[in-house]
Design an enzyme around this catalytic site. Structure first.
Site, mmCIF file in Angstrom:
data_model
loop_
_atom_site.group_PDB
_atom_site.id
_atom_site.type_symbol
_atom_site.label_atom_id
_atom_site.label_comp_id
_atom_site.label_asym_id
_atom_site.label_seq_id
_atom_site.Cartn_x
_atom_site.Cartn_y
_atom_site.Cartn_z
ATOM 1 C CG ASP A 165 38.104 -14.108 29.643
ATOM 2 O OD1 ASP A 165 37.193 -13.588 30.328
ATOM 3 O OD2 ASP A 165 38.759 -15.007 29.775
ATOM 4 C CG HIS A 512 45.343 -10.004 30.541
ATOM 5 N ND1 HIS A 512 46.309 -10.404 29.656
ATOM 6 C CD2 HIS A 512 44.116 -10.857 30.307
ATOM 7 C CE1 HIS A 512 45.715 -11.488 28.843
ATOM 8 N NE2 HIS A 512 44.734 -11.669 29.310
ATOM 9 C CG ASP A 560 51.273 -1.790 35.337
ATOM 10 O OD1 ASP A 560 50.301 -2.523 34.942
ATOM 11 O OD2 ASP A 560 51.311 -0.632 35.661
ATOM 12 C CD GLU A 569 42.540 -12.212 33.027
ATOM 13 O OE1 GLU A 569 41.456 -12.232 32.510
ATOM 14 O OE2 GLU A 569 43.389 -13.211 33.438
#
Length: 622
Positions: A165, A512, A560, A569
């Site tokens: 993020d 991610h 994956d 992540e």
């Protein structure tokens, strides 16, 4: 007729003249013959030997304490000169010939992984990026972070995004910088041998420059610290760093800043990051001094007796992600680093105060307290203090506590081995330090660093190993454990894949990660418009080189898939531990006259005789 003389001369005798002389002389022939023989002997002497010479006398030389023959003295001088020519000259010639330095071992797989793992930090940078950042698909971002803060000139621009993020969590960010700095302090020569010394220092400075913005680092006293930029509501429906799937360069949603007026844990970790970095940058006196001052200021804030509430308590924007469970470990951790950075004995006096390990529960044998992580610094702190005992052995009044920390460190190391069954291991050999929960690899990497480092500490002081109960464990056993975990991460696992992106032939390709999964195609996607890339089944358009993902589950299985943040992540703390462990185990820098660890680097500020320590009582015995 000529009669030949065997001495080398010749003479003539006329026979007729001799007869006439005999007849006319009335002399006895025998007497004559005797006279002739006597005359021949004299002739022989005069012809062949020449006139007799006078016997030469030996010449002597008085040297004061002894009288020697001059001839003997000359023989002695010539003997010395000959010895010099035969022995000394070859030695001088041999020493004057430039010697070839032994070749360093060729780069191993750990070195190759270090090159890639460091690049992850370049990809996570926030703010105005340098032209040589090396990640072509990244650009300037977060340029308005903290712009409304009245006490921060220019805002909170810079630093690193934590993971997939776009949030900047200052607690794990600070820990990541501490880890990188620690690895440089211990293994600077290995970084140089790998050609990564300047790179890793630039990455550390990028982080510490930002941390200095999170509080008034030029002041001596502060009353708050900024703990986070960006937010993410659980199952939220308003634009934020989780609800939106955007590249950092395309963020257009609000990014509020979190502030903490009490932060014993966060303050302690930032102090540790700045203090450890000040050692890394001792060749830059002005910057090192700036770091030390900032560290002292935030450490003072962290130790304020009226502000002992953890920074994350009651803050929903933080505690779900990076909740701090205690601050006593940060107290021990930061005090240790402050002492190494400054040599001020007030820090080591606090670190060895018997009340501190009691409050930190350092001696209670709690299993999870033996696992080094962003939330638990106890194993790292006790190893740091064991270093002090092993290399300097300061003695009274610190010895009792240092010995206790040393014993705890040894026990922690025992728990790393499967044979003692403290932790579970997968069938493939991965240690389950977080009991099978997500992000298993970051714990394996961080604790592998401690294992390899402790092995080097013991080797540096010629200690072959230690006892785990009746079992003697060697430094090679520790290194084998560290290598087993790193080898697993790099591909020696049941999935036969590397968990470091870009390393090996098979690695995760659907991370991610917003920046890696969203193409740089000139289109600025809306908050939810980027979801098409989150949900895409194809490989990432950008390779996030060097990123270590969360890793497989407790059964060695890995999916994956971009949606799987627990497995796929990457994080700052994960890669910081990975880099440190790889540098500690690589052969680069070994075999070139470089010691296992740079023992003296950390002690350059430490007073050798601890002048402010009180003298021991008369009854004290070592």
């Amino acid at each position: 007729m000529h009669s030949q003389n065997h001495w080398g001369g010749s003479f003539e005798i006329a026979d007729g003249a001799e007869d006439d002389h005999s007849r006319n002389m009335d002399i006895d022939r025998g007497a004559l013959q005797h006279q002739q023989h006597h005359q021949l002997d004299e002739t022989q002497q005069s012809w062949l030997l020449g006139p007799p010479e006078a016997k030469k006398k030996d010449k002597y030389l008085d040297l004061g304490c002894v009288v020697v023959k001059r001839k003997l003295l000359w023989w002695m001088l010539w003997a010395v000169l000959g010895a010099f020519v035969l022995i000394g000259v070859p030695i001088i010639i041999a020493k004057s010939i430039p010697k070839k330095k032994p070749h360093a071992p060729p780069p191993d797989k750990y070195t190759e992984a270090v090159h890639k793992a460091l690049l992850f930090f370049n990809a996570q940078k926030s703010g105005k990026l340098p032209k040589n950042n090396g990640i072509p698909w990244r650009g300037n971002s977060g340029m308005n972070d903290g712009s409304t803060l009245a006490d921060v000139k220019g805002g909170l621009v810079g630093g690193y995004y934590d993971a997939g993020d776009n949030i900047k969590f200052h607690f794990p960010l600070a820990f990541s910088m501490t880890m990188l700095s620690w690895s440089v302090v211990e293994y600077s020569e290995r970084y140089k041998a790998m050609g990564e010394y300047d790179h890793v220092r630039e990455l550390i400075k990028w982080g510490t420059d930002y941390l200095l913005l999170t509080f008034n680092s030029s002041s001596n006293t502060i009353n708050h610290v900024y703990s986070q930029v960006g937010t993410a509501k659980i199952n939220g429906s308003t634009p934020d760093d989780h609800y939106c799937w955007n590249r950092p360069e395309d963020m257009s949603y609000p990014r509020p800043v979190q502030s903490a007026s009490s932060a014993p844990d966060l303050g302690g970790e930032i102090a540790a990051a700045l203090a450890s970095a000040s050692i890394v940058f001792r060749d830059n006196a002005a910057y090192s001094k700036k770091l030390v001052h900032g560290a002292a200021t935030i450490y003072k804030f962290a130790r304020d007796s009226g502000k002992r509430t953890p920074y994350s308590r009651g803050n929903d924007n933080i505690q779900y992600y990076y909740n701090s469970t205690s601050y006593w470990d940060e107290y021990l951790w930061s005090a240790s680093w402050m002492y190494y950075a400054t040599g001020n004995t007030s820090y080591i006096s606090f670190a060895t105060d018997p009340r501190l390990p009691k409050n930190a529960k350092a001696y209670m044998g709690i299993l999870d307290f033996s696992v080094f992580s962003w939330d638990n610094k106890l194993p790292g702190a006790t190893l740091l203090l064991s270093r002090l005992r092993m290399f300097l052995n300061p003695g009274y009044p610190y010895e009792e506590s240092l010995m206790g920390y040393h014993n705890v460190t040894s026990m922690n190391m025992c728990m790393y081995f499967p044979k003692f069954a403290a932790f579970n291991f997968t069938k493939g050999g991965l240690a389950q330090f977080n009991h099978g929960q997500g992000q298993a690899l970051q714990y394996a990497a961080a604790n592998s660093f401690l294992a390899a480092l402790y092995a080097d500490y013991m080797e540096a002081v010629n200690v072959p190993g230690w006892y785990c109960g009746p079992n003697f464990m060697t430094v090679d056993d520790l290194r084998s454990f560290a290598k087993s975990q790193l080898n697993y991460i790099l591909g020696d696992n049941p999935m036969k894949m590397s968990y470091v992106v870009g390393y090996g032939k098979k690695y995760p390709k659907r991370l991610h990660h917003r920046g890696a999964s969203t193409p740089k195609n000139g289109i600025k996607y809306s908050c939810t418009g980027g979801n098409k890339w989150r949900d895409a089944k194809g490989s990432d358009p950008h390779v996030l080189t060097g990123a270590m993902v969360g890793g497989p589950d407790k059964n060695d299985k890995f999916k994956d898939a971009r949606i799987s943040y627990a497995q796929n992540e990457p994080t700052l703390v994960g890669n910081a531990g990975l880099v440190a462990a790889l540098v500690a185990i690589t052969q680069s820098g070994r075999g070139t006259g470089v010691g296992a660890v740079d023992k003296n680097t950390m002690f350059s500020a430490v007073p050798p005789m601890f002048p402010t320590a009180p003298p021991p009582p008369a009854s004290w015995k070592p």
